[in-house]
Design a protein around this motif. Structure first.
Motif, PDB file in Angstrom:
ATOM      1  N   ASN A  95       0.828  -1.210   0.000  1.00  0.00           N
ATOM      2  CA  ASN A  95       0.000   0.000   0.000  1.00  0.00           C
ATOM      3  C   ASN A  95       0.860   1.257   0.000  1.00  0.00           C
ATOM      4  O   ASN A  95       0.493   2.275  -0.598  1.00  0.00           O
ATOM      5  N   LYS A  98       1.916   2.056  -3.536  1.00  0.00           N
ATOM      6  CA  LYS A  98       0.865   2.765  -4.270  1.00  0.00           C
ATOM      7  C   LYS A  98       0.780   4.225  -3.843  1.00  0.00           C
ATOM      8  O   LYS A  98       0.580   5.122  -4.662  1.00  0.00           O
ATOM      9  N   ARG A 101       3.727   6.162  -5.489  1.00  0.00           N
ATOM     10  CA  ARG A 101       3.638   6.338  -6.938  1.00  0.00           C
ATOM     11  C   ARG A 101       2.373   7.076  -7.367  1.00  0.00           C
ATOM     12  O   ARG A 101       2.420   7.902  -8.287  1.00  0.00           O
ATOM     13  N   GLU A 102       1.266   6.823  -6.704  1.00  0.00           N
ATOM     14  CA  GLU A 102      -0.020   7.358  -7.159  1.00  0.00           C
ATOM     15  C   GLU A 102      -0.467   8.599  -6.394  1.00  0.00           C
ATOM     16  O   GLU A 102      -1.015   9.525  -6.988  1.00  0.00           O
ATOM     17  N   TYR A 130       3.078  -3.962  -9.104  1.00  0.00           N
ATOM     18  CA  TYR A 130       3.501  -2.772  -8.359  1.00  0.00           C
ATOM     19  C   TYR A 130       4.763  -2.174  -8.980  1.00  0.00           C
ATOM     20  O   TYR A 130       5.643  -2.897  -9.469  1.00  0.00           O
TER      21      TYR A 130
END
Length: 464
Positions: A95, A98, A101-102, A130
């Motif tokens: 998590n 993510k 990166r996001e 991922y």
């Protein structure tokens, strides 16, 4: 593991960091995210003397995902994250990947996943699903392998940062170039070898009323038909690579008529193109035409003024004797033939006077220049001119005002011309136009006096 997590749920251990708060340009920031303190200590021990490109490591420590998020928010230049997969939850590490990166859009940092239970999270699936850069099992992570992974990750991070710097410099140069081109007071247009417009500066927009977005991709000769006259020169520039230059060209673009045109060849990605530099010189050309016309009229005026004066003096030398002849003939018996001849002479003199006035009218094209004029100084100057110009038997006497400067506001050239003509006329009356038996020569007196005039009458107005 759960007990360690409970004790260190929100802790970020930086007290063991010898490089704490060091500038990032002197160290590589590496964030260790793991809920086991021994992992932190072991990692630090292996890499404590490590350096890459002359920079050592600054260790950042987090024992859970939330603590790691806080550190990443304040340390955007983190180079590597050594990330445990399973911490407060089985997917805490994933998590966090993510989130990095996001959520915070950090695509620069290199993420190395380390897990103690590789079977729970298969490597192939993790690598595919991922955005991580390496995946290691803690059991196989020897000192050599750790150093190898860190070196590879730092090298990749270094390249990313250098590329970003280069891109930033390139963007800065591009923006500077665009600003320079757009600030130029000329139409700067670039095309490919087919004449398709690639760039269209701000001045081109203002001059043509065509926006850059509308011009890009169009053929320049179709968009601006007036440039068709230099299509041959365009083709020659493409063929030879030699620039084309013309100081003046008639092009109808908006309200402008005259342009200075420069075309030169450029190589863009191994494909030739042409840059058009069109400078509007319409105002300059119109001003030069007006100046040339003004100079011609000034010259005509000067010549006409002299001709008119000399012509007028010649007429007076004829009209005077004719007038005297008419007076003397009036005392005798009328003779029709002689009277007819006298009348013809009068008509001729009148015609010549009319021609003289036409000459004098040309001098009106000269622009008057009004300024304060000291009449004493002007009279002294005129006397010096007359000394060399007039007959030696004619003397100039000056009566000047001594108490103050007699100033008038007028055109110096016309006043000088007026007084000089008066002196020349007076000199002629004393010499070449003197009566029979008269004395050759005499005196001309120039007097400067102050006169109080209550109102102007017709006698003071000269109608030229």
């Amino acid at each position: 593991m759960s007990q360690i997590m409970a004790n260190k749920e929100d802790l970020v251990f930086l007290e063991d960091n010898d490089s704490k708060n060091q500038p990032s340009n002197e160290f590589w920031n590496i964030l260790i995210v793991d809920d086991e303190k021994d992992v932190h200590s072991a990692t630090k021990m292996v890499l404590k003397d490590f350096s890459f490109k002359g920079k050592k490591i600054n260790f950042l420590h987090a024992y859970n995902a939330e603590s790691a998020k806080k550190i990443l928010e304040t340390n955007e230049d983190t180079a590597i994250i050594l990330l445990d997969v399973i911490m407060e939850a089985n997917d805490s590490g994933l998590n966090l990947v993510k989130y990095v990166r996001e959520n915070i859009k950090n695509n620069d940092v290199r993420i190395i996943l380390r897990t103690g239970q590789p079977g729970d999270n298969p490597e192939e699936k993790i690598i595919i699903d991922y955005d991580i850069n390496d995946y290691k099992s803690k059991t196989e992570m020897t000192s050599i392998k750790l150093v190898t992974s860190v070196v590879s990750a730092l090298r990749a991070y270094y390249d990313i940062i250098e590329i970003k710097k280069l891109n930033k410099d390139i963007l800065s140069l591009k923006n500077h170039f665009e600003a320079t081109i757009n600030s130029m007071p000329s139409m700067i247009i670039s095309t490919d070898k087919e004449g398709i417009i690639k760039n269209w500066n701000t001045f081109s927009e203002r001059k043509t009323g065509i926006l850059k977005e509308e011009a890009i991709g169009k053929n320049i000769f179709s968009l601006l038909n007036t440039l068709e006259i230099i299509r041959g020169d365009f083709n020659e520039v493409i063929l030879t690579g030699e620039p084309f230059l013309t100081q003046k060209m008639e092009l109808s673009i908006s309200n402008s008529k005259y342009f200075k045109a420069v075309l030169f060849c450029i190589n863009d990605d191994n494909s030739k193109g042409v840059v058009f530099n069109l400078t509007d010189i319409t105002e300059i050309e119109l001003m030069e035409e007006k100046l040339k016309t003004s100079q011609k009229m000034e010259l005509v005026g000067v010549l006409s003024s002299g001709l008119a004066h000399d012509f007028n003096n010649a007429i007076m030398s004829v009209s005077g004797p004719v007038t005297l002849l008419k007076y003397k003939l009036s005392q005798y018996e009328k003779n029709c033939e002689i009277d007819s001849l006298i009348e013809m002479l009068d008509l001729g003199i009148s015609h010549m006077l009319g021609i003289t006035k036409q000459f004098q009218s040309l001098t009106k094209n000269r622009k008057e220049s009004y300024e304060p004029i000291n009449l004493n100084e002007m009279s002294i100057m005129l006397s010096k001119i007359c000394k060399y110009k007039l007959d030696r038997n004619v003397k100039i006497i000056l009566n000047l005002i001594e108490n103050y400067e007699p100033l008038v506001y007028g055109d110096m050239v016309q006043l000088q011309e007026l007084f000089l003509n008066l002196c020349i006329n007076a000199e002629h009356s004393m010499t070449i136009m003197r009566g029979e038996g008269g004395v050759w020569g005499g005196e001309i007196t120039l007097s400067i006096e102050k006169k109080e005039i209550e109102s102007f009458k017709d006698d003071y107005i000269i109608d030229d």
